[in-house]
Scaffold this active site. Structure first.
Site, short mmCIF file in Angstrom:
data_model
loop_
_atom_site.label_atom_id
_atom_site.label_comp_id
_atom_site.label_asym_id
_atom_site.label_seq_id
_atom_site.Cartn_x
_atom_site.Cartn_y
_atom_site.Cartn_z
N GLU A 171 -8.39 -11.94 -67.96
CA GLU A 171 -9.51 -12.71 -68.48
C GLU A 171 -9.16 -13.29 -69.84
O GLU A 171 -9.53 -14.43 -70.17
CB GLU A 171 -10.76 -11.83 -68.58
CG GLU A 171 -12.05 -12.56 -68.96
CD GLU A 171 -12.30 -12.64 -70.46
OE1 GLU A 171 -13.27 -13.30 -70.87
OE2 GLU A 171 -11.52 -12.04 -71.24
N ASP A 200 -19.57 -8.28 -70.12
CA ASP A 200 -18.41 -8.45 -71.00
C ASP A 200 -18.86 -8.17 -72.43
O ASP A 200 -19.57 -8.98 -73.03
CB ASP A 200 -17.89 -9.89 -70.87
CG ASP A 200 -16.58 -10.10 -71.60
OD1 ASP A 200 -16.14 -9.19 -72.33
OD2 ASP A 200 -15.99 -11.19 -71.44
N HIS A 287 -11.11 -8.50 -80.78
CA HIS A 287 -9.71 -8.89 -80.57
C HIS A 287 -8.78 -8.32 -81.65
O HIS A 287 -7.80 -8.96 -82.03
CB HIS A 287 -9.56 -10.41 -80.49
CG HIS A 287 -10.01 -10.97 -79.18
ND1 HIS A 287 -9.80 -12.27 -78.81
CD2 HIS A 287 -10.65 -10.40 -78.13
CE1 HIS A 287 -10.30 -12.49 -77.60
NE2 HIS A 287 -10.83 -11.36 -77.17
#
Length: 439
Positions: A171, A200, A287
């Site tokens: 993804e 998500d 991230h």
């Protein structure tokens, strides 16, 4: 998890529940619950979801610190999820694809039964970025739908629609896995998918409560659930089209989902509504290497996990088949003191050879006006404690659920106890029944 929600249901919640009743053609009570005549969704254990996250963290730690596409940590993550689903009775398959010079994997799990021409699908991406273990993004969604799938198995749930769960690869490289799945479905198979639910990032440390505004029925299901808890939601716009619902939406499949926020900044109005810190990102570790098990808000993870189960049960509509086997039961009522000492109900197991099974079915029937007050444990004959319910579920009443406990280290015969304690004031109830089923 101790969730602070109103003790009495508001008029808004009542109207929301009645609106859902009109949508589904059935009556509903003025609280977040399934329509009358449908099986109630179980409370999803926060502890179980967090254990899955701990396991994914361990996989990342053992494999270079991440679970990214093409890395050993991703394949180990897929294998971990698949093993749990295989053991729970799912039909699983690995779909492979190639991107960025490496093999990618999607895991598809089908629950037996339900109308094969009416498929309700739930999915989350399992891969992380290379810079970190990806526990919120997106271990959180992956762990929540895994525990929901396992709850389906434990309950012996028989939905009207066919249930399918998916964990997507790559993804983070552009929705590669979910695009591959959708693009390789025959048109007739696509038409059988009547809804796709995407999850998500649902445990952000400075969370918001965002609902996708795609399919009206799915959107309303989530909004009504949160209205019943007295929680305001907002439309999800930050990640619109940036997650795995997009390929489904693009071919006409109805989609919806939940999101707790990424690197955008929480406003003062949002902080006033949801708590947390204004002027700070919903997830400052987005991230990044700090997206570890420490990067999770338990309250958001708990609420969103329960909302997922509610949507799966509500949108698939079915019944529950109790487990069968050798049953030991106590149906004597035991009053639960309000904000008082723990009480127990006891069953005496006899005539069972050896140890208890790894899938001991623990049937709990508790009548109580606020199950968020309750701690419920199974106590083995040697005194070992297995927590079943720890003050989750908010203002919902009653606990009528069959839990599955790995009691294989315990001698089967002896006095087993259901221990219940009310940890807050103003609500009352009693143990109605307690049973153990040995397969």
């Amino acid at each position: 998890m101790n969730i602070s929600v109103p003790r009495r249901v508001t008029a808004v919640a009542a109207l929301a529940a009645l609106a859902l009743a009109g949508l589904t053609g059935t009556s509903a009570t003025a609280r977040p619950a399934e329509a009358a005549g449908a099986a109630a969704a179980p409370d999803i254990s926060l502890a179980a979801v967090k254990q899955h996250l701990t396991d994914l963290q361990s996989i990342a730690t053992s494999n270079g610190g991440n679970r990214a596409h093409g890395r050993a940590g991703y394949k180990a993550s897929i294998d971990f999820v698949k093993a749990k689903l295989d053991a729970a009775g799912y039909t699983t398959s690995l779909q492979t694809f190639t991107t960025s010079g490496a093999t990618g994997y999607n895991l598809i799990a089908d629950w037996p039964g339900g109308d094969p021409n009416q498929v309700l699908m739930s999915g989350s991406h399992l891969d992380s970025v290379t810079s970190g273990p990806g526990i919120n993004d997106n271990g959180s969604g992956s762990a929540a739908i895994l525990e929901t799938a396992l709850a389906v198995s434990r309950a012996g749930y028989q939905p009207s629609k066919h249930l399918r769960f998916a964990w997507w690869g790559a993804e983070e490289l552009g929705l590669v896995g979910s695009k591959y799945y959708v693009n390789n479905l025959a048109t007739t198979e696509r038409s059988k998918i009547k809804g796709y639910l995407n999850f998500d990032m649902i445990g952000s440390p400075n969370p918001g409560y965002f609902v996708y505004d795609d399919d009206p029925t799915i959107e309303k299901t989530f909004k009504d659930y949160y209205a019943g808890l007295g929680i305001q939601t907002e439309i999800e716009t930050e990640g619109d089209g940036r997650s795995d619902h997009a390929p489904f939406k693009n071919v006409g499949v109805p989609v919806g989902g939940l999101f707790s926020g990424a690197d955008y900044t929480k406003t003062s109005a949002q902080a006033q509504k949801w708590g947390g810190t204004a002027g700070q990102a919903f997830d400052r570790c987005y991230h990044s290497s700090c997206d570890t098990t420490a990067n999770i808000n338990d309250t958001a993870l708990d609420r969103n996990s329960d909302a997922i189960a509610h949507a799966v049960w509500t949108l698939s509509a079915g019944s529950t088949t109790p487990p069968t086997g050798k049953v030991f039961e106590n149906t004597a009522d035991v009053s639960i003191p309000d904000n008082g000492a723990a009480v127990t109900s006891t069953v005496n197991v006899t005539g069972v050879t050896g140890n208890a099974p790894s899938n001991l079915a623990v049937g709990v029937d508790i009548v109580h006006t606020y199950k968020g007050d309750l701690i419920v444990d199974l106590v083995a004959p040697d005194g070992s404690v297995y927590n079943l319910h720890n003050r989750t579920g908010g203002s919902a009443d009653n606990i009528v659920q069959t839990y599955t406990v790995n009691a294989s280290s315990e001698v089967a015969n002896g006095a087993w106890k259901l221990r219940v304690q009310d940890k807050a004031s103003a609500d009352t109830g009693y143990i109605n029944a307690f049973k153990l089923t040995f397969p």
